[in-house]
Design a protein around this motif. Sequence first.
Motif, PDB file in Angstrom:
ATOM      1  N   ARG A   4       0.838  -1.213   0.000  1.00  0.00           N
ATOM      2  CA  ARG A   4       0.000   0.000   0.000  1.00  0.00           C
ATOM      3  C   ARG A   4       0.871   1.261   0.000  1.00  0.00           C
ATOM      4  O   ARG A   4       0.605   2.226  -0.722  1.00  0.00           O
ATOM      5  CB  ARG A   4      -0.910  -0.023   1.231  1.00  0.00           C
ATOM      6  CG  ARG A   4      -1.937   1.090   1.277  1.00  0.00           C
ATOM      7  CD  ARG A   4      -3.004   0.897   0.189  1.00  0.00           C
ATOM      8  NE  ARG A   4      -4.003   1.954   0.236  1.00  0.00           N
ATOM      9  CZ  ARG A   4      -5.127   1.894   0.960  1.00  0.00           C
ATOM     10  NH1 ARG A   4      -5.392   0.809   1.698  1.00  0.00           N
ATOM     11  NH2 ARG A   4      -5.987   2.871   0.931  1.00  0.00           N
ATOM     12  N   VAL A   5       1.923   1.273   0.828  1.00  0.00           N
ATOM     13  CA  VAL A   5       2.832   2.428   0.883  1.00  0.00           C
ATOM     14  C   VAL A   5       3.549   2.591  -0.454  1.00  0.00           C
ATOM     15  O   VAL A   5       3.683   3.706  -0.977  1.00  0.00           O
ATOM     16  CB  VAL A   5       3.829   2.268   2.043  1.00  0.00           C
ATOM     17  CG1 VAL A   5       4.936   3.306   1.957  1.00  0.00           C
ATOM     18  CG2 VAL A   5       3.110   2.367   3.383  1.00  0.00           C
ATOM     19  N   ARG A  16       2.582   1.732  -3.446  1.00  0.00           N
ATOM     20  CA  ARG A  16       1.694   2.239  -4.493  1.00  0.00           C
ATOM     21  C   ARG A  16       1.395   3.731  -4.286  1.00  0.00           C
ATOM     22  O   ARG A  16       1.307   4.492  -5.257  1.00  0.00           O
ATOM     23  CB  ARG A  16       0.411   1.418  -4.520  1.00  0.00           C
ATOM     24  CG  ARG A  16       0.656   0.020  -5.090  1.00  0.00           C
ATOM     25  CD  ARG A  16      -0.577  -0.860  -5.048  1.00  0.00           C
ATOM     26  NE  ARG A  16      -0.291  -2.150  -5.682  1.00  0.00           N
ATOM     27  CZ  ARG A  16      -1.089  -3.220  -5.613  1.00  0.00           C
ATOM     28  NH1 ARG A  16      -2.245  -3.141  -4.935  1.00  0.00           N
ATOM     29  NH2 ARG A  16      -0.752  -4.340  -6.204  1.00  0.00           N
ATOM     30  N   ALA A  17       1.266   4.161  -3.033  1.00  0.00           N
ATOM     31  CA  ALA A  17       1.041   5.583  -2.759  1.00  0.00           C
ATOM     32  C   ALA A  17       2.242   6.409  -3.208  1.00  0.00           C
ATOM     33  O   ALA A  17       2.092   7.516  -3.756  1.00  0.00           O
ATOM     34  CB  ALA A  17       0.775   5.790  -1.270  1.00  0.00           C
ATOM     35  N   GLU A  36       2.399   6.623  -7.139  1.00  0.00           N
ATOM     36  CA  GLU A  36       1.414   7.547  -7.701  1.00  0.00           C
ATOM     37  C   GLU A  36       1.872   9.007  -7.573  1.00  0.00           C
ATOM     38  O   GLU A  36       1.508   9.847  -8.398  1.00  0.00           O
ATOM     39  CB  GLU A  36       0.067   7.369  -6.996  1.00  0.00           C
ATOM     40  CG  GLU A  36      -0.624   6.058  -7.331  1.00  0.00           C
ATOM     41  CD  GLU A  36      -1.840   5.822  -6.444  1.00  0.00           C
ATOM     42  OE1 GLU A  36      -2.172   6.730  -5.647  1.00  0.00           O
ATOM     43  OE2 GLU A  36      -2.444   4.729  -6.542  1.00  0.00           O
ATOM     44  N   ALA A  37       2.669   9.303  -6.557  1.00  0.00           N
ATOM     45  CA  ALA A  37       3.071  10.687  -6.294  1.00  0.00           C
ATOM     46  C   ALA A  37       4.461  11.017  -6.826  1.00  0.00           C
ATOM     47  O   ALA A  37       4.916  12.159  -6.685  1.00  0.00           O
ATOM     48  CB  ALA A  37       3.033  10.958  -4.786  1.00  0.00           C
ATOM     49  N   LEU A  64       2.836  11.717   3.775  1.00  0.00           N
ATOM     50  CA  LEU A  64       2.506  10.331   3.424  1.00  0.00           C
ATOM     51  C   LEU A  64       1.635   9.693   4.498  1.00  0.00           C
ATOM     52  O   LEU A  64       0.609   9.071   4.200  1.00  0.00           O
ATOM     53  CB  LEU A  64       3.796   9.524   3.237  1.00  0.00           C
ATOM     54  CG  LEU A  64       3.621   8.005   3.090  1.00  0.00           C
ATOM     55  CD1 LEU A  64       2.913   7.681   1.778  1.00  0.00           C
ATOM     56  CD2 LEU A  64       4.970   7.286   3.162  1.00  0.00           C
ATOM     57  N   ARG A  82      -1.863  10.999   4.371  1.00  0.00           N
ATOM     58  CA  ARG A  82      -2.652  10.611   3.206  1.00  0.00           C
ATOM     59  C   ARG A  82      -3.176   9.183   3.281  1.00  0.00           C
ATOM     60  O   ARG A  82      -4.211   8.877   2.672  1.00  0.00           O
ATOM     61  CB  ARG A  82      -1.812  10.763   1.939  1.00  0.00           C
ATOM     62  CG  ARG A  82      -1.575  12.202   1.509  1.00  0.00           C
ATOM     63  CD  ARG A  82      -0.985  12.245   0.124  1.00  0.00           C
ATOM     64  NE  ARG A  82      -0.852  13.616  -0.375  1.00  0.00           N
ATOM     65  CZ  ARG A  82      -0.630  13.916  -1.644  1.00  0.00           C
ATOM     66  NH1 ARG A  82      -0.527  12.960  -2.545  1.00  0.00           N
ATOM     67  NH2 ARG A  82      -0.526  15.167  -2.016  1.00  0.00           N
ATOM     68  N   LEU A  83      -2.477   8.321   3.966  1.00  0.00           N
ATOM     69  CA  LEU A  83      -2.878   6.914   4.034  1.00  0.00           C
ATOM     70  C   LEU A  83      -3.943   6.722   5.105  1.00  0.00           C
ATOM     71  O   LEU A  83      -4.044   7.519   6.048  1.00  0.00           O
ATOM     72  CB  LEU A  83      -1.654   6.038   4.326  1.00  0.00           C
ATOM     73  CG  LEU A  83      -0.665   5.918   3.151  1.00  0.00           C
ATOM     74  CD1 LEU A  83       0.642   5.292   3.617  1.00  0.00           C
ATOM     75  CD2 LEU A  83      -1.264   5.093   2.018  1.00  0.00           C
TER      76      LEU A  83
END
Length: 578
Positions: A370-371, A373-374, A377-378, A392, A395-396
Motif C-alpha cells: 500500500r505504501v 503504491r502511494a 502515484e506521487a 505520506l 494521506r494513508l
Amino acid sequence: MVPHGHAPTPPSTLDQARAVLRRHFGYPDFRPPQLPAVEAVLSGRDALLLLPTGGGKSLCYQVPALLREGLTIVVSPLISLMKDQVETLDRRGVPAAFLNSSLGAHDVADRMARARHGALKLLYLAPERLDADRTLTALRDIGIALLAVDEAHCISEWGHDFRPSYRKLGTIRERLGGPQTVALTATATPSVRQDIVQQLALRRPKIVVGGFDRTNLTYHVARAPSPRDKDAAAIAWLRRADGPGIVYAPTRTAVERVAAALVRGRVRAVAYHGGLDSALRQRAQDAFMDARAPVIVATNAFGMGIDKPDVRLVVHHAMPGTLEAYYQEAGRAGRDGAHSTCVLLHSVADRRTHEYFIAAAHAERRVVVRVWRALREAADATGRVSFDVDTLVARLPPSLGERPIGAALRVLEASALCTVTPPALGRVWVRLLATPARIRRELIGVRTPERRLLRAFWRLAGHQVETGAVFDLSDLPSVHGGPMGIVPLLERLAAQQFVTWVKRGAELRLDSRRMTEPVPPVDWLALDRRRRAEIRRLDAMQGYAQTRHCRRAFVLRYFGDPDARPRCGACDRCLGTT
C-alpha cells in the motif's frame, strides 16, 4: 592506509600506552580484559572487541588514537553519548569533537577545519552523518588513521538493536580507503560477532572476548503482576540499597509515573527521558551524579557514556525485549568492582507489550504494498515524491497506523527501492506573498535585513519563490546569520504576510528504474527471518526471567562464554531466595 600528509606511524608499545593512560586518564594500568584489546589495536590489525558494560571499551581505541599520527573517526549511535564522551575527553586534555544534527553549518565547518589541520585526534559522528557525500569526501581527503565503530552490534540484523544506517559502514569504510578498523560492543552472541566481521569486511581480525561474567553483580527476578506491585517492590529494594540506584522504565510516560510513585514512597528520585528539554535532563543527571538524588528513573538511553561507577542497584521495572539489552543496562551497576545488585520485576504482561512492538516494527506485506503504491502515484519521472514522510502518513488510511507505515518505509529503503533523506538543519519551504512594491515600501531602515533575506531567496529560486520553493538555510550567505538568525526573520515576515513558510520533513525518492513494479520486489523471506529472530530473542529474555536454574549461567551460555559454570552461588536461584 596512511593518512595524507603523514609518514607511517611506528608501532607503539604497551608501555607507551600505559604512559598515555596515566597522563590523560589517571589510571595506573589497563584492566586484564583491556590488555589484549589494546595490544590488538596497537598492532595495526583490524579487531573486534567484546568487553562487558563497564569494562572500559572506549579506552581501547582512545589511547591508541593518541599514540599515532592522524585522525581517528568514531561512529557512535547517540547524540547524547558522543556529547558526553567528547566533554569527558576535553576535560582530560584530549583534542576531540563531534559532528551531529545539533550543530549549525558554521560549527560543522569549524570542526572539519580543525580536523583538516591536525588539531583533532578523535572525531565522533553518527553513521548517517558519515554517509553524507560531502562529509565522506572531506574525511577521505584528510585521511583516516583509525575507524572505531562503537555499539557494533547495531550492524547485525541478528543483533538486538539493528540499525540500517550501520549496515552501510562496510561500504563507507571502503570509500575512506580501508583504514584499520576496530569494532566494539558489550553484547554480541557468536552469530552476531560473525555478522559484524562480515559486514565490516574486517581483515584477519583479532577477536578479543573480555569475559561476560561480572562476578560482583548479583541477579534477582521478582514476580510483580501489576504496576502497583512493581512500584512497591522497587521501593522495597531501593530502601535496602547501600548506594545510588537506577530504575529503568520502558516509556517516557512510565518514567514519569514511576518517579512520582517512588517520591510518594519517600524515595528521593528524579526522572530522565528524551521528552524533557535539555535543561531539565541535565538538571536530573547532575542531581544523580552529585548524589543529591540517590535514584534516577530513566528510559534505556540513560547510562551510555555516563561515568557513575558506584551504582549499587539497577532495577528494571519491566522486562526488556532482549537479554542483550537487559545485560547491558544491568551492567551499569558496580562498575567500581564493588558488590551490586540487579533486579528484574517481571510480569506476564511484559511479553505481550514486546509482541505488540515486534508486530508493529515488522510491516505486513499488505502495508508495504500500500505504501509503495502511494509513493509510485506521487513520484515524478526521476522518482522524486511530491510530499514528505509526514504527508505520506496523513494521506494513508489511519487504520494502517503511523508505526507500521514507518516500518514499511524501512523495508523499502533496505530493499534499495526508496531513499528517505533526513531533514537537513534549516531546510524550509518558502512562498512569497508580498508584491515587490510593498517590500520596497515597508522593509526599510531596521527591517533592511528582512528585505536582504527575500532578495537572497529570489536570487536562488527566481519566480519559483512566488509559488513556493525549498531552501537550505545553511546555504544562504553567512551575513544572514545561518538558520538560527534566519528563522526569527522568517517568523516576522510570516506574521505580517510577506511570506508563508514551513519546515520540511524527510524527503522521499524512489528508484526510477524499478518504479514500474506494481508490487515492490522485496525479500519477504528475509523479513520473516528477522521477525522470527526477534521472537527468539524475546523467548531468551523470558527464559532468563523464568529459569529455575542459575541465572548467571543462563546469561553466559547465551553469549557463548566458555567459562560458564552450572552454578554461581550468588544469584537468587543459587541462593534460594526466589
